[in-house]
Scaffold this motif. Structure first.
Motif, PDB file in Angstrom:
ATOM      1  N   ALA A  40       0.848  -1.184   0.000  1.00  0.00           N
ATOM      2  CA  ALA A  40       0.000   0.000   0.000  1.00  0.00           C
ATOM      3  C   ALA A  40       0.888   1.240   0.000  1.00  0.00           C
ATOM      4  O   ALA A  40       2.032   1.189   0.461  1.00  0.00           O
ATOM      5  CB  ALA A  40      -0.910  -0.017   1.211  1.00  0.00           C
ATOM      6  N   PRO A  41       0.374   2.352  -0.497  1.00  0.00           N
ATOM      7  CA  PRO A  41       1.176   3.583  -0.526  1.00  0.00           C
ATOM      8  C   PRO A  41       1.693   3.957   0.860  1.00  0.00           C
ATOM      9  O   PRO A  41       0.940   3.959   1.834  1.00  0.00           O
ATOM     10  CB  PRO A  41       0.180   4.628  -1.045  1.00  0.00           C
ATOM     11  N   GLN A  44       5.342  -0.698   3.882  1.00  0.00           N
ATOM     12  CA  GLN A  44       6.285  -1.703   3.404  1.00  0.00           C
ATOM     13  C   GLN A  44       5.553  -2.805   2.660  1.00  0.00           C
ATOM     14  O   GLN A  44       4.375  -3.092   2.919  1.00  0.00           O
ATOM     15  CB  GLN A  44       7.049  -2.300   4.587  1.00  0.00           C
ATOM     16  N   ARG A  45       6.263  -3.402   1.732  1.00  0.00           N
ATOM     17  CA  ARG A  45       5.696  -4.544   1.021  1.00  0.00           C
ATOM     18  C   ARG A  45       5.541  -5.703   2.005  1.00  0.00           C
ATOM     19  O   ARG A  45       6.453  -5.996   2.785  1.00  0.00           O
ATOM     20  CB  ARG A  45       6.617  -4.934  -0.131  1.00  0.00           C
ATOM     21  N   GLU A  46       4.384  -6.358   1.977  1.00  0.00           N
ATOM     22  CA  GLU A  46       4.123  -7.454   2.909  1.00  0.00           C
ATOM     23  C   GLU A  46       3.740  -8.724   2.165  1.00  0.00           C
ATOM     24  O   GLU A  46       3.101  -8.674   1.106  1.00  0.00           O
ATOM     25  CB  GLU A  46       3.006  -7.080   3.891  1.00  0.00           C
ATOM     26  N   LEU A  47       4.125  -9.846   2.743  1.00  0.00           N
ATOM     27  CA  LEU A  47       3.789 -11.134   2.159  1.00  0.00           C
ATOM     28  C   LEU A  47       2.311 -11.428   2.379  1.00  0.00           C
ATOM     29  O   LEU A  47       1.804 -11.315   3.488  1.00  0.00           O
ATOM     30  CB  LEU A  47       4.633 -12.235   2.800  1.00  0.00           C
ATOM     31  N   PRO A  87     -12.474  -3.444   1.362  1.00  0.00           N
ATOM     32  CA  PRO A  87     -11.865  -2.234   0.792  1.00  0.00           C
ATOM     33  C   PRO A  87     -10.395  -2.074   1.183  1.00  0.00           C
ATOM     34  O   PRO A  87      -9.594  -1.569   0.381  1.00  0.00           O
ATOM     35  CB  PRO A  87     -12.728  -1.113   1.375  1.00  0.00           C
ATOM     36  N   GLU A  88     -10.051  -2.511   2.364  1.00  0.00           N
ATOM     37  CA  GLU A  88      -8.654  -2.385   2.794  1.00  0.00           C
ATOM     38  C   GLU A  88      -7.712  -3.313   2.045  1.00  0.00           C
ATOM     39  O   GLU A  88      -6.490  -3.234   2.217  1.00  0.00           O
ATOM     40  CB  GLU A  88      -8.516  -2.611   4.305  1.00  0.00           C
ATOM     41  N   SER A  89      -8.247  -4.173   1.228  1.00  0.00           N
ATOM     42  CA  SER A  89      -7.426  -5.029   0.376  1.00  0.00           C
ATOM     43  C   SER A  89      -6.960  -4.301  -0.884  1.00  0.00           C
ATOM     44  O   SER A  89      -6.180  -4.847  -1.669  1.00  0.00           O
ATOM     45  CB  SER A  89      -8.203  -6.284  -0.039  1.00  0.00           C
ATOM     46  N   THR A  90      -7.462  -3.100  -1.055  1.00  0.00           N
ATOM     47  CA  THR A  90      -7.099  -2.309  -2.232  1.00  0.00           C
ATOM     48  C   THR A  90      -5.636  -1.917  -2.188  1.00  0.00           C
ATOM     49  O   THR A  90      -5.190  -1.266  -1.252  1.00  0.00           O
ATOM     50  CB  THR A  90      -7.962  -1.028  -2.301  1.00  0.00           C
ATOM     51  N   THR A  91      -4.900  -2.366  -3.175  1.00  0.00           N
ATOM     52  CA  THR A  91      -3.493  -2.016  -3.313  1.00  0.00           C
ATOM     53  C   THR A  91      -2.916  -2.734  -4.534  1.00  0.00           C
ATOM     54  O   THR A  91      -3.646  -3.389  -5.266  1.00  0.00           O
ATOM     55  CB  THR A  91      -2.710  -2.396  -2.054  1.00  0.00           C
ATOM     56  N   VAL A  92      -1.632  -2.633  -4.709  1.00  0.00           N
ATOM     57  CA  VAL A  92      -0.955  -3.337  -5.797  1.00  0.00           C
ATOM     58  C   VAL A  92      -0.397  -4.650  -5.267  1.00  0.00           C
ATOM     59  O   VAL A  92       0.244  -4.681  -4.211  1.00  0.00           O
ATOM     60  CB  VAL A  92       0.180  -2.488  -6.398  1.00  0.00           C
ATOM     61  N   TYR A  93      -0.645  -5.714  -5.997  1.00  0.00           N
ATOM     62  CA  TYR A  93      -0.182  -7.049  -5.623  1.00  0.00           C
ATOM     63  C   TYR A  93       0.957  -7.451  -6.563  1.00  0.00           C
ATOM     64  O   TYR A  93       0.836  -7.332  -7.784  1.00  0.00           O
ATOM     65  CB  TYR A  93      -1.331  -8.054  -5.708  1.00  0.00           C
TER      66      TYR A  93
END
Length: 120
Positions: A40-41, A44-47, A87-93
């Motif tokens: 998410a903006p 940190q990138r998370e697994l 909605p909180e799942s919104t991000t780049v995968y």
């Protein structure tokens, strides 16, 4: 060289489902694990989920019960089935592939990312 390409992202309503795909191709000798991360903006990138060549899986606590990771070794492809999306799942995968190149060098490659937007 290896190409890692994600597909399947898009817009889905809360409570809906989406399946991401990630295909690895190129000078691959062996793949040990294929993983999905998200970022998410400003964070940190998370697994999100991981699957090994022995089909061992691992999930982030936040997605357990709603997400399933699977792989097709014949196609060097990994899938991420996401249900009951919030909605909180919104991000780049992002898809990550780890293994070994044909020249026996370590392989650790990332895709370009797939946008997932959960909104009504």
């Amino acid at each position: 060289q290896v190409q890692v390409v994600e597909s399947g992202g898009g817009l889905v309503q809360p409570g809906g489902s989406l399946r991401l795909s990630c295909a690895a191709s190129g000078s691959i000798f062996r793949i040990y694990a294929m993983n999905w991360y998200r970022q998410a903006p400003g964070k940190q990138r998370e697994l999100v989920a991981a699957v090994t060549s022995g089909d061992s899986t691992n999930y982030a606590d936040s997605v357990k019960g709603r997400v399933t990771i699977s792989r097709d070794d014949a196609k060097d492809t990994v899938y991420l089935q996401m249900n009951s999306l919030k909605p909180e799942s919104t991000t780049v995968y992002y898809c990550n592939t780890r293994g070994m190149f044909q020249n026996r060098r370590n392989l650790d490659s990332w895709g370009q990312g797939a946008q997932v937007t959960v909104s009504s």
